[in-house]
Design an enzyme around this catalytic site. Structure first.
Site, PDB file in Angstrom:
ATOM      1  N   GLY A  13       1.298  33.106 -16.042  1.00  0.00           N
ATOM      2  CA  GLY A  13       0.021  33.753 -16.349  1.00  0.00           C
ATOM      3  C   GLY A  13       0.214  35.137 -16.948  1.00  0.00           C
ATOM      4  N   ASP A  14      -0.878  35.677 -17.488  1.00  0.00           N
ATOM      5  CA  ASP A  14      -0.894  37.019 -18.083  1.00  0.00           C
ATOM      6  C   ASP A  14       0.075  37.174 -19.251  1.00  0.00           C
ATOM      7  OD1 ASP A  14      -2.763  37.734 -16.160  1.00  0.00           O
ATOM      8  OD2 ASP A  14      -1.225  38.400 -14.755  1.00  0.00           O
ATOM      9  N   LYS A  17      -2.673  35.465 -23.419  1.00  0.00           N
ATOM     10  CA  LYS A  17      -3.477  34.364 -23.974  1.00  0.00           C
ATOM     11  C   LYS A  17      -4.758  34.881 -24.629  1.00  0.00           C
ATOM     12  CE  LYS A  17      -3.541  32.528 -19.855  1.00  0.00           C
ATOM     13  NZ  LYS A  17      -2.555  33.397 -19.153  1.00  0.00           N
ATOM     14  N   ALA A  40      -8.979  34.278 -13.708  1.00  0.00           N
ATOM     15  CA  ALA A  40      -8.371  34.637 -14.985  1.00  0.00           C
ATOM     16  C   ALA A  40      -8.840  36.023 -15.413  1.00  0.00           C
ATOM     17  CB  ALA A  40      -8.765  33.617 -16.054  1.00  0.00           C
ATOM     18  N   GLY A  41      -7.987  36.703 -16.145  1.00  0.00           N
ATOM     19  CA  GLY A  41      -8.349  37.977 -16.766  1.00  0.00           C
ATOM     20  C   GLY A  41      -7.674  38.013 -18.117  1.00  0.00           C
ATOM     21  N   HIS A  42      -8.441  37.749 -19.157  1.00  0.00           N
ATOM     22  CA  HIS A  42      -7.874  37.657 -20.498  1.00  0.00           C
ATOM     23  C   HIS A  42      -8.283  38.889 -21.298  1.00  0.00           C
ATOM     24  CE1 HIS A  42      -7.531  32.992 -20.116  1.00  0.00           C
ATOM     25  NE2 HIS A  42      -6.842  33.658 -19.208  1.00  0.00           N
ATOM     26  N   THR A  43      -7.312  39.707 -21.632  1.00  0.00           N
ATOM     27  CA  THR A  43      -7.604  40.977 -22.298  1.00  0.00           C
ATOM     28  C   THR A  43      -7.588  40.811 -23.808  1.00  0.00           C
ATOM     29  OG1 THR A  43      -6.351  41.978 -20.506  1.00  0.00           O
ATOM     30  CG2 THR A  43      -6.972  43.425 -22.344  1.00  0.00           C
ATOM     31  N   THR A 129      -6.143  35.567  -5.754  1.00  0.00           N
ATOM     32  CA  THR A 129      -7.010  36.609  -6.309  1.00  0.00           C
ATOM     33  C   THR A 129      -8.274  36.816  -5.450  1.00  0.00           C
ATOM     34  OG1 THR A 129      -8.164  35.000  -7.693  1.00  0.00           O
ATOM     35  CG2 THR A 129      -6.261  36.087  -8.668  1.00  0.00           C
ATOM     36  N   GLN A 224      -4.419  30.976 -16.368  1.00  0.00           N
ATOM     37  CA  GLN A 224      -3.210  30.969 -15.539  1.00  0.00           C
ATOM     38  C   GLN A 224      -2.017  30.551 -16.421  1.00  0.00           C
ATOM     39  OE1 GLN A 224      -6.271  29.351 -13.872  1.00  0.00           O
ATOM     40  NE2 GLN A 224      -6.552  31.508 -13.563  1.00  0.00           N
ATOM     41  N   GLY A 302      -5.891  44.423 -10.342  1.00  0.00           N
ATOM     42  CA  GLY A 302      -5.193  45.706 -10.411  1.00  0.00           C
ATOM     43  C   GLY A 302      -3.854  45.724  -9.684  1.00  0.00           C
ATOM     44  N   THR A 414       3.358  42.490 -31.205  1.00  0.00           N
ATOM     45  CA  THR A 414       4.041  43.784 -31.062  1.00  0.00           C
ATOM     46  C   THR A 414       3.108  44.869 -30.528  1.00  0.00           C
ATOM     47  OG1 THR A 414       3.521  44.300 -33.374  1.00  0.00           O
ATOM     48  CG2 THR A 414       5.650  43.261 -32.932  1.00  0.00           C
ATOM     49  N   GLY A 415       1.975  44.450 -29.973  1.00  0.00           N
ATOM     50  CA  GLY A 415       1.029  45.409 -29.406  1.00  0.00           C
ATOM     51  C   GLY A 415      -0.243  44.680 -29.035  1.00  0.00           C
TER      52      GLY A 415
HETATM   53  P1  GDP Z   1      -3.729  36.794 -20.359  1.00  0.00           P
HETATM   54  O1  GDP Z   1      -4.239  36.628 -18.978  1.00  0.00           O
HETATM   55  O2  GDP Z   1      -2.672  35.804 -20.704  1.00  0.00           O
HETATM   56  O3  GDP Z   1      -4.814  36.847 -21.387  1.00  0.00           O
HETATM   57  O4  GDP Z   1      -3.006  38.220 -20.395  1.00  0.00           O
HETATM   58  P2  GDP Z   1      -3.593  39.587 -19.772  1.00  0.00           P
HETATM   59  O5  GDP Z   1      -4.711  40.075 -20.608  1.00  0.00           O
HETATM   60  O6  GDP Z   1      -3.835  39.427 -18.310  1.00  0.00           O
HETATM   61  O7  GDP Z   1      -2.325  40.529 -19.881  1.00  0.00           O
HETATM   62  C1  GDP Z   1      -1.725  40.821 -21.090  1.00  0.00           C
HETATM   63  C2  GDP Z   1      -1.727  42.364 -21.289  1.00  0.00           C
HETATM   64  O8  GDP Z   1      -0.813  42.709 -22.316  1.00  0.00           O
HETATM   65  C3  GDP Z   1      -3.067  42.886 -21.749  1.00  0.00           C
HETATM   66  O9  GDP Z   1      -3.238  44.179 -21.225  1.00  0.00           O
HETATM   67  C4  GDP Z   1      -2.933  42.933 -23.262  1.00  0.00           C
HETATM   68  O10 GDP Z   1      -3.769  43.912 -23.864  1.00  0.00           O
HETATM   69  C5  GDP Z   1      -1.489  43.334 -23.405  1.00  0.00           C
HETATM   70  N1  GDP Z   1      -0.783  42.824 -24.585  1.00  0.00           N
HETATM   71  C6  GDP Z   1      -0.933  41.617 -25.212  1.00  0.00           C
HETATM   72  N2  GDP Z   1      -0.014  41.491 -26.206  1.00  0.00           N
HETATM   73  C7  GDP Z   1       0.725  42.621 -26.190  1.00  0.00           C
HETATM   74  C8  GDP Z   1       1.850  43.071 -26.951  1.00  0.00           C
HETATM   75  O11 GDP Z   1       2.355  42.390 -27.824  1.00  0.00           O
HETATM   76  N3  GDP Z   1       2.351  44.290 -26.620  1.00  0.00           N
HETATM   77  C9  GDP Z   1       1.836  45.080 -25.656  1.00  0.00           C
HETATM   78  N4  GDP Z   1       2.412  46.243 -25.407  1.00  0.00           N
HETATM   79  N5  GDP Z   1       0.776  44.683 -24.906  1.00  0.00           N
HETATM   80  C10 GDP Z   1       0.236  43.468 -25.163  1.00  0.00           C
HETATM   81  P1  IMO Z   2      -4.650  34.569 -16.318  1.00  0.00           P
HETATM   82  O1  IMO Z   2      -5.532  33.510 -16.895  1.00  0.00           O
HETATM   83  C1  IMO Z   2      -1.684  35.543 -13.273  1.00  0.00           C
HETATM   84  C2  IMO Z   2      -2.176  33.666  -9.333  1.00  0.00           C
HETATM   85  C3  IMO Z   2      -2.526  34.543  -8.142  1.00  0.00           C
HETATM   86  C4  IMO Z   2      -1.827  33.775  -7.041  1.00  0.00           C
HETATM   87  C5  IMO Z   2      -2.044  32.317  -7.445  1.00  0.00           C
HETATM   88  C6  IMO Z   2      -3.217  31.645  -6.778  1.00  0.00           C
HETATM   89  O2  IMO Z   2      -5.180  35.945 -16.483  1.00  0.00           O
HETATM   90  O3  IMO Z   2      -3.242  34.414 -16.787  1.00  0.00           O
HETATM   91  P2  IMO Z   2      -5.856  31.834  -7.062  1.00  0.00           P
HETATM   92  O4  IMO Z   2      -6.782  33.002  -6.904  1.00  0.00           O
HETATM   93  O5  IMO Z   2      -5.885  31.225  -8.429  1.00  0.00           O
HETATM   94  O6  IMO Z   2      -6.004  30.806  -5.997  1.00  0.00           O
HETATM   95  O7  IMO Z   2      -4.380  32.452  -6.862  1.00  0.00           O
HETATM   96  O8  IMO Z   2      -2.258  32.338  -8.847  1.00  0.00           O
HETATM   97  N1  IMO Z   2      -3.098  33.773 -10.492  1.00  0.00           N
HETATM   98  C7  IMO Z   2      -2.787  34.387 -11.644  1.00  0.00           C
HETATM   99  N2  IMO Z   2      -1.694  35.078 -12.006  1.00  0.00           N
HETATM  100  N3  IMO Z   2      -2.665  35.336 -14.163  1.00  0.00           N
HETATM  101  C8  IMO Z   2      -3.767  34.634 -13.826  1.00  0.00           C
HETATM  102  O9  IMO Z   2      -4.730  34.298 -14.723  1.00  0.00           O
HETATM  103  C9  IMO Z   2      -3.874  34.142 -12.507  1.00  0.00           C
HETATM  104  N4  IMO Z   2      -4.816  33.431 -11.843  1.00  0.00           N
HETATM  105  C10 IMO Z   2      -4.313  33.203 -10.630  1.00  0.00           C
HETATM  106  O10 IMO Z   2      -1.995  35.841  -8.295  1.00  0.00           O
HETATM  107  O11 IMO Z   2      -0.443  34.034  -7.070  1.00  0.00           O
HETATM  108 MG    MG Z   3      -4.552  37.740 -17.230  1.00  0.00          MG
END
Ligand code: GDP
Ligand code: IMO
Ligand code: MG
Length: 435
Positions: A13-14, A17, A40-43, A129, A224, A302, A414-415
């Site tokens: 995850g994270d 995406k 999920a937390g998609h930035t 979460t 995830q 956080g 790259t950012g």
């Molecule tokens: P997701 O859950 O897969 O959508 O990912 P998240 O949003 O939870 O976490 C990705 C973090 O990395 C976010 O804060 C994005 O703004 C940041 N990010 C994405 N691509 C890049 C990259 O290429 N470089 C840097 N430095 N940050 C990035």
């Molecule tokens: P995105 O879409 C990273 C992790 C939690 C925990 C496990 C189970 O932003 O990538 P849950 O609340 O789903 O029952 O927790 O899954 N988890 C994530 N880790 N990115 C996520 O979403 C996640 N969603 C759940 O930290 O370990």
């Molecule tokens: Mg996320």
């Protein structure tokens, strides 16, 4: 081939995406989430403005028709709050967002139960979460869950809700949960939510299949990651849904034959939030540096993310499960300052190299990663947009990963901004997007 594409997490995850979905959404007509919930937390960063999408598909920011599929668990309060925040930021949501009438509904007591199971002595704490995701999926599979369609059908809802409440009250008493639950107040609140949600709720499987028939292109947005998938991840340290590509048809109601390509999103290193095995976790100051430079803190909770090194056996495994056509490698810039970069090239278990992902938590925890040290490039890649501008050692790093994983890296991030992206000339990814 290549018309309808899944974008999903290749790690824990994270991976970025949100950025990737936003980047490619312009090639599609509809963006649909197929599993998970507001865990999920998609930035997405667009010209310095940051959006964190939880339930609403990231495609909404490009003005795409956006769908919350039947595979999700939806907290109505969280959804309405997210819609309000998006609209306050000037994003048009109403009329563009549709929610499946078969998606399951999260109630406040799901969160209460989750807190209880996570905290009980002697139980494995998953580090969830705390959004009520797991307990809601439990009710779904136990065939006592309440779906959007049930919520909108007043008479039916009362009956189903009262039966569910009775069930939960028994559990609450059995586990001596002190926290009182006002079931009647919750029912009233959800009846109000129902009226606000009504215009958005429909048979989204039909909506999507009609779109397919009309020649529209669908982008499936995974949440995830593969290693958090309930079947294929590091069970029991997983989420409760099917995050893998196979989850897309199940979680949306389109036939599997309508899914034409799969794109994996991976960081150039590795992170994980919550508990569970993580063979390449870095406990030293370099792990600390990854967290600091990569700003590795959960977008939803956080919490500091655990950081570590790229894991080739893990990527080979997630490529096998999902059949990646191409990979997007994000956060390459975070590695800019390292003199050398460890990469895990194999797993050893009990003194022997293994070529399977261990199935048990115990074996996965006992895995010893075999590292190769790759030279760092020690020059900035942040913000680069052309492949030929990458330092040769950064290209070597990517080539090394690509060769060992056996899947092309079609795009390099790259950012966080849309523009901070390198498309690999002549890659399969561009070809399948531009079809
Ligand atoms: P997701 O859950 O897969 O959508 O990912 P998240 O949003 O939870 O976490 C990705 C973090 O990395 C976010 O804060 C994005 O703004 C940041 N990010 C994405 N691509 C890049 C990259 O290429 N470089 C840097 N430095 N940050 C990035
Ligand atoms: P995105 O879409 C990273 C992790 C939690 C925990 C496990 C189970 O932003 O990538 P849950 O609340 O789903 O029952 O927790 O899954 N988890 C994530 N880790 N990115 C996520 O979403 C996640 N969603 C759940 O930290 O370990
Ligand atoms: Mg996320």
């Amino acid at each position: 081939m290549g018309r309808n594409v899944v974008v999903l997490g290749a790690q824990w995850g994270d991976e970025g995406k949100g950025k990737v979905v936003d980047l490619v959404a312009r090639h599609f007509d509809v963006v649909v989430r197929y599993q998970g919930g507001h865990n999920a937390g998609h930035t997405v960063r667009i010209q310095g403005r940051q959006f964190i999408l939880k339930l609403v598909p990231s495609g909404i920011l490009c003005g795409k028709l956006s769908v919350i599929g039947n595979g999700l668990v939806v907290d109505p309060g969280a959804l309405l709050e997210e819609i309000d925040a998006l609209e306050a930021a000037g994003v048009e949501v109403r009329g563009r967002l549709f929610v499946s009438n078969r998606a399951h509904v999260i109630f406040p007591f799901h969160r209460t139960l989750e807190r209880m199971t996570e905290a009980r002595p002697g139980r494995l704490a998953i580090g969830t979460t705390s959004r009520g995701i797991g307990p809601c999926y439990e009710d779904k599979v136990a065939r006592r869950g309440i779906r959007m369609a049930d919520l909108l059908d007043r008479e039916n809802f009362r009956q189903l809700y009262d039966a569910l409440a009775e069930d939960k009250e028994v559990v609450r008493a059995a586990f001596r949960i002190g926290e009182p639950v006002d079931f009647a107040a919750i029912r009233k609140q959800y009846e109000e939510y129902a009226e606000r949600l009504r215009p958005m709720v429909c048979d989204t499987a039909k909506l999507l299949n009609d779109a397919l028939r009309a020649g529209r292109r669908i982008l499936f947005e995974g949440a995830q990651g593969t290693m958090l998938d309930v079947d294929h991840g590091t069970y029991p340290f997983v989420t409760s849904s099917s995050a893998v590509a196979g989850g897309a048809p199940i979680g949306t109601g389109v036939p599997p034959t309508a899914v034409h390509a799969v794109v994996g999103v991976s960081k150039a290193y590795l992170t994980r939030v919550g508990a569970g095995p993580f063979p390449t976790e870095a406990f030293d100051e370099r792990g600390e540096a990854l967290r600091r430079v990569g700003v590795e803190f959960g977008a939803v909770t956080g919490r500091p993310r655990r950081c570590g090194w790229f894991d080739i056996p893990l990527l080979r495994y997630t490529a096998m499960i999902n059949g990646f056509d191409s990979l997007v490698m994000t956060k390459l810039d975070v590695l800019d300052q390292f003199d050398e970069i460890p990469v895990c090239v194999a797993y050893r278990l009990g003194g022997r190299e293994i070529d399977e992902m261990p199935a048990t938590h115990r074996a996965m925890t006992a895995v010893e990663p075999v590292y190769e040290m790759l030279p760092g490039w020690r020059s900035p890649t942040a913000g680069l947009t052309r492949y030929e501008d990458l330092p040769p050692r950064a290209r070597d790093y990517l080539n090394f990963l690509e060769e060992r994983i056996g899947v092309e890296i079609g795009c390099i991030s790259t950012g966080p901004e849309r523009e901070q992206t390198i498309w690999r000339p002549g890659c399969k990814l561009l070809e399948l997007l531009e079809r």
